[in-house]
Structure formats: structure tokens, C-alpha cells
Write an enzyme that holds these catalytic residues in place. Sequence first.
Site, mmCIF file in Angstrom:
data_model
loop_
_atom_site.group_PDB
_atom_site.id
_atom_site.type_symbol
_atom_site.label_atom_id
_atom_site.label_comp_id
_atom_site.label_asym_id
_atom_site.label_seq_id
_atom_site.Cartn_x
_atom_site.Cartn_y
_atom_site.Cartn_z
ATOM 1 N N HIS A 93 0.855 -1.190 0.000
ATOM 2 C CA HIS A 93 0.000 0.000 0.000
ATOM 3 C C HIS A 93 0.892 1.241 0.000
ATOM 4 C CE1 HIS A 93 -2.820 3.050 1.329
ATOM 5 N NE2 HIS A 93 -3.771 2.242 0.873
ATOM 6 N N GLU A 141 -3.882 2.956 -6.963
ATOM 7 C CA GLU A 141 -4.360 4.118 -6.192
ATOM 8 C C GLU A 141 -3.380 5.278 -6.354
ATOM 9 O OE1 GLU A 141 -6.666 2.351 -2.406
ATOM 10 O OE2 GLU A 141 -4.564 2.744 -2.035
ATOM 11 N N GLY A 181 -9.900 8.202 -2.781
ATOM 12 C CA GLY A 181 -10.942 9.226 -2.794
ATOM 13 C C GLY A 181 -12.331 8.744 -3.175
HETATM 14 O O1 G3P Z 1 -6.468 1.461 0.568
HETATM 15 C C1 G3P Z 1 -7.501 2.355 0.308
HETATM 16 C C2 G3P Z 1 -7.078 3.741 0.451
HETATM 17 O O2 G3P Z 1 -5.743 4.050 0.298
HETATM 18 C C3 G3P Z 1 -7.971 4.748 -0.171
HETATM 19 O O3 G3P Z 1 -8.214 5.618 0.879
HETATM 20 O O4 G3P Z 1 -9.581 7.115 2.185
HETATM 21 O O5 G3P Z 1 -9.092 7.630 -0.204
HETATM 22 O O6 G3P Z 1 -10.644 5.753 0.374
HETATM 23 P P1 G3P Z 1 -9.460 6.594 0.786
#
Ligand code: G3P
EC number: 5.3.1.1
Length: 227
Positions: A93, A141, A181
Site C-alpha cells: 500500500h 491508487e 478518494g
Molecule cells: O487502501 C484504500 C485507500 O488508500 C484509499 O483511501 O480514504 O481515499 O478511500 P481513501
Amino acid sequence: MRPIIAINAKVYYPHSFGAHLLRVLRALERIADEYDVETILAPPHTEIKEVSSIAKKTKVYAQSVDPVNPGAHTGSVIVEGIKDFVKGSIINHSEKRIRIDEIEVVVRKLNEYGLESLVCAPTPLTAASVAVLRPTMVAMEPPELIGTGISVSKAKPETITDTVNAVREIGFNGPILVGAGISTGDDVKKAIELGANGVLVASAVMKAKDPYEKLKEFAGASVASNA
Ligand code: G3P
């Protein structure tokens, strides 16, 4: 392929612990019953045993695992230590990056124990690079959007298309998730329309007033756009 809704609980406090976390688990179990979706929850390591003793339909994943064998390592989480309580682990991650050779070690170790691996990558080409290691699934991501509430689907839709193209081009047929997001059903719908097989989400669900309502919104959108 059934759409996948994977929730990385991270370590929000108190949201990701104790009764708050179990509320999210119950919400995931409910949507797994009510919709044709696969649900994954990655609790903090300290909560894994309790969550795994309750989860039935939801796959429990670790948020990370260290690329080491049992022995003299201080503070490490090893595959052997969690293998009886999880179905798999998130690896690499953006908030817990490891080197590509270490990703390979962890994917292989999880595989040896019959466990799944969800390898994260910050860009489409990195996603294709880690897909070469044949994990169970990959997740792309963009780090700059994580936790912002501005979704990858809306702010960087081209990275979803590029990821799907690059990862499929190297012959990887497993699920491709996208995250960062993701906040609304519309974000989920768009991600799936662009070729993703599911989403990896944290804050929108972990901090939701009503996690079930939020997950229902996601599940409904994912099933509709997958049809
Ligand atoms: O692993 C999921 C994460 O990094 C995304 O975070 O808070 O943007 O949904 P968020």
C-alpha cells in the site's frame, strides 16, 4: 466477475477499532447477503482475530505483512502468524511500501499457504509491473488522491483505463481494483464502467455516519454498472 468492494480500515481512531470496526464488518456482511458482490475487510493487525472469528461472507485480509521468515525480527508481522485468521493480505500500500523483490517474497509466501494477495501500485505502469508477479489481484491508487474525498474516477479517470489496458496486456486475468478518494456510488459506477473489477476504499466507509448506507450505495452502483 463479481464486483469487489474491499475496505482498508487503516488505523483511524476510534473508527477502525472495537465496536466501530465490528459495525463496518456487520454492514459488509449485510451487503454481501443482499447484493452479488464480494466483500473484503482489512482490519488493523490487532483486530484481525476478533474480526475473523465473526466474519462469514467477508474475506478478512491483513493490511500488510512483512517480507521475513520466522525468527529474530522485532515487531514484524509474518505470514505464519496470521495465516489461520486471514484469507489474504494487502501488499505494498502507498502508506506501507516495500521493494519489488520483497513484494515477490510476500506474494509467494501467501501463495504457499493458500492465501490471497492484493498488491497495490501508485500508477498504471507500476500496476502492470506488480501484476507480473501474479498476485491474486492488483489495486491502483494515485497516492495524491488518497484520503482526499476526490475520487480517482473523477479526477484521474485515464489512470483507470491505462491500468486496465497495461495490466491486461501482460496477460493478468485476475481482478483489478482502483482506489483513492472513492466517496459515492457514482465514483464506483464510473470505476467499473472504465474497466475496474472493484474498488479499494477507506475513509468514506470507515468515517461514514452509517457504514451500511454507504456500502449499500457502493454495492448498488457496482452491481448496476457491472450488468
Ligand atoms: O487502501 C484504500 C485507500 O488508500 C484509499 O483511501 O480514504 O481515499 O478511500 P481513501
